[in-house]
Write a protein that holds these residues in place. Structure first.
Motif, short mmCIF file in Angstrom:
data_model
loop_
_atom_site.label_atom_id
_atom_site.label_comp_id
_atom_site.label_asym_id
_atom_site.label_seq_id
_atom_site.Cartn_x
_atom_site.Cartn_y
_atom_site.Cartn_z
N VAL A 64 0.78 -1.64 0.10
CA VAL A 64 -0.13 0.00 0.03
C VAL A 64 0.85 1.56 -0.28
N PHE A 65 2.05 1.35 0.71
CA PHE A 65 2.84 2.59 0.96
C PHE A 65 3.73 2.68 0.00
N SER A 66 4.11 1.46 -1.11
CA SER A 66 4.90 1.68 -2.76
C SER A 66 3.69 2.20 -3.59
N VAL A 67 2.89 1.79 -3.53
CA VAL A 67 1.49 2.22 -4.27
C VAL A 67 1.26 3.88 -3.80
N LEU A 68 0.85 4.14 -2.98
CA LEU A 68 0.13 5.67 -2.87
C LEU A 68 1.90 6.46 -2.96
N VAL A 69 3.39 6.16 -2.73
CA VAL A 69 4.30 6.73 -2.91
C VAL A 69 4.44 6.88 -5.18
N ILE A 70 4.03 6.39 -5.28
CA ILE A 70 4.55 6.13 -7.07
C ILE A 70 3.65 6.78 -7.32
N TYR A 71 2.16 7.08 -6.87
CA TYR A 71 1.15 7.90 -7.75
C TYR A 71 1.47 8.85 -7.03
N ILE A 72 1.92 9.64 -6.31
CA ILE A 72 2.70 11.15 -5.75
C ILE A 72 3.85 11.45 -7.26
N ARG A 73 4.29 10.28 -7.34
CA ARG A 73 5.20 10.91 -8.51
C ARG A 73 4.89 10.94 -9.67
N SER A 74 3.67 9.87 -9.71
CA SER A 74 3.01 9.72 -11.01
C SER A 74 2.32 11.81 -10.80
N ILE A 75 1.87 12.19 -9.87
CA ILE A 75 0.48 13.09 -10.17
C ILE A 75 1.93 14.32 -10.39
N TYR A 76 2.65 14.24 -9.95
CA TYR A 76 4.52 15.45 -9.70
C TYR A 76 4.89 15.03 -11.29
N ARG A 77 4.68 14.37 -11.97
CA ARG A 77 5.31 14.08 -13.37
C ARG A 77 4.05 14.98 -14.27
N THR A 78 2.89 14.20 -14.13
CA THR A 78 1.86 14.42 -15.04
C THR A 78 1.98 16.38 -14.73
N ILE A 79 1.91 16.45 -13.62
CA ILE A 79 1.71 18.19 -14.00
C ILE A 79 3.10 18.96 -14.25
N GLU A 80 3.93 18.39 -14.10
CA GLU A 80 5.07 18.76 -14.25
C GLU A 80 5.52 19.63 -16.25
N LEU A 81 4.60 17.63 -16.85
CA LEU A 81 5.01 18.12 -17.89
C LEU A 81 4.08 18.66 -19.09
N SER A 82 3.10 18.74 -18.33
CA SER A 82 2.23 19.58 -18.91
C SER A 82 2.41 21.01 -18.76
N GLN A 83 3.73 21.69 -18.09
CA GLN A 83 3.55 22.96 -17.54
C GLN A 83 4.26 23.22 -18.89
N GLY A 84 5.08 21.92 -19.54
CA GLY A 84 5.46 22.62 -20.97
C GLY A 84 7.38 22.77 -20.50
N TRP A 85 8.61 22.38 -21.14
CA TRP A 85 9.95 22.37 -20.89
C TRP A 85 10.49 23.57 -20.43
N THR A 86 10.04 24.62 -20.07
CA THR A 86 10.52 25.33 -19.81
C THR A 86 9.56 26.19 -18.40
N GLY A 87 8.57 25.15 -18.06
CA GLY A 87 7.75 25.69 -17.09
C GLY A 87 8.13 25.55 -15.73
N TYR A 88 7.93 25.75 -14.60
CA TYR A 88 8.18 26.19 -13.00
C TYR A 88 9.05 24.94 -12.40
N LEU A 89 8.16 24.16 -12.35
CA LEU A 89 8.34 22.67 -11.60
C LEU A 89 9.33 21.99 -12.68
N ILE A 90 9.76 21.68 -13.80
CA ILE A 90 10.46 21.12 -14.45
C ILE A 90 11.84 21.77 -14.56
N THR A 91 11.43 23.25 -13.97
CA THR A 91 13.53 24.05 -13.94
C THR A 91 13.48 24.28 -12.71
N ARG A 92 13.17 23.49 -11.76
CA ARG A 92 13.98 23.42 -10.17
C ARG A 92 13.61 22.32 -9.84
N GLU A 93 15.46 21.80 -9.53
CA GLU A 93 15.34 20.21 -8.90
C GLU A 93 14.80 20.17 -8.33
#
Length: 297
Positions: A220-249
């Motif tokens: 259950v823990f592993s599913v939750l952290v993978i889901y958190i990562r998926s939410i982040y990557r979805t928002i990150e890529l939707s902002q584009g290559w110069t978006g706020y999230l993708i340009t902040r390590e």
């Protein structure tokens, strides 16, 4: 510098190793951290070695997906470590972006198999889907989403090498792939939540003997952290290559790297080979669990 000379200069930077140049942006929007690259290489490398020893020792060959996922993550973080010294090198950039998108698929495949084992043990009534349906449905969705993302990445990469190239179509294709992946993972999380609800409502774990509960919690823990990562990557890529999230390590380190370490290391600590009942007793345990659940109805 003319447009032709500028393009030639960028080509040389993308194929050679050159330090950071003031005023010239990298593909990341920053220079990747050398320390972070080394730390994550070590973490995924150690987890891979331990997983390989564990699965070989207990002959749980399906757990090889965790080792393969760690290897893929290791290659991705090796690419980011390379980029910390050669921030404009396109091979290093493509190496990390392709592998770090693929790697979580191995972890989710392992979780699909593990969830199927739990359903076999706790009884078919514990899940809305059969074990095979979990594996085939969601693995197929993962493969489809990765193909879409790979096509989009190739399109965007090809455009970056052209004078005035348009990366928008490739980026939009990648977003379609990551959104589809997010949708499939959301459905899987919903099915997992239904499974957990059924297990606790019918108190199926109380009918079990042995250390299966920690493994259940690890899944259950592993599913939750993978889901958190998926939410982040979805928002990150939707902002584009110069978006706020993708340009902040810092967000990438916390919401991708750290989440994936947690998702796989938890199975080093609570490994299915040690905590899952053997297949010889699985049928007996499943039958007892179903009887117990029937009595509770």
């Amino acid at each position: 510098m003319s447009a032709g000379e500028d393009l030639e200069f960028k080509k040389q930077l993308s194929t050679n190793c050159h330090g950071l140049i003031d005023g010239l942006e990298t593909g990341y929007g920053y220079k990747p951290s050398l320390a972070a690259g080394i730390i994550f290489c070590v973490l995924f490398g150690l987890s891979m070695i331990v997983h390989t020893v564990q699965l070989t020792w207990k002959r749980t060959w399906w757990c090889a997906v965790f080792s393969l996922g760690c290897l893929t993550e290791l290659l991705g973080w090796a690419g980011r470590t390379w980029s910390s010294q050669c921030p404009y090198n396109s091979d290093a950039f493509l190496m990390q972006i392709s592998t770090l998108i693929i790697a979580p698929t191995f972890f989710t495949a392992g979780i699909y198999v593990l969830l199927g084992r739990f359903i076999q043990i706790l009884g078919r009534d514990s899940s809305i889907l059969s074990p095979k349906m979990y594996l085939w449905t969601f693995c197929t969705c993962d493969v489809v989403s990765l193909i879409i993302q790979a096509v989009g990445g190739a399109m965007a990469s090809a455009e970056t090498k052209k004078q005035g190239g348009d990366t928008a179509p490739g980026t939009n294709t990648m977003i379609v792939g990551i959104v589809f992946q997010m949708f499939s993972i959301t459905v899987f999380v919903g099915c997992t939540a239904d499974f957990v609800h059924r297990v606790f409502r019918r108190r199926l774990l109380q009918a079990m003997s042995g250390p299966i509960t920690p493994l259940f919690g690890a899944m259950v823990f592993s599913v939750l952290v993978i889901y958190i990562r998926s939410i982040y990557r979805t928002i990150e890529l939707s902002q584009g290559w110069t978006g706020y999230l993708i340009t902040r390590e810092k967000y990438f380190l916390a919401l991708d790297g750290a989440m994936m370490v947690a998702a796989v290391v938890v199975f080093n600590i609570f490994h299915p080979a040690w905590l899952m009942p053997s297949t010889k007793t699985m049928g007996i345990v499943s039958e007892d669990s179903c009887i117990y659940a029937t009595e509770l109805r």
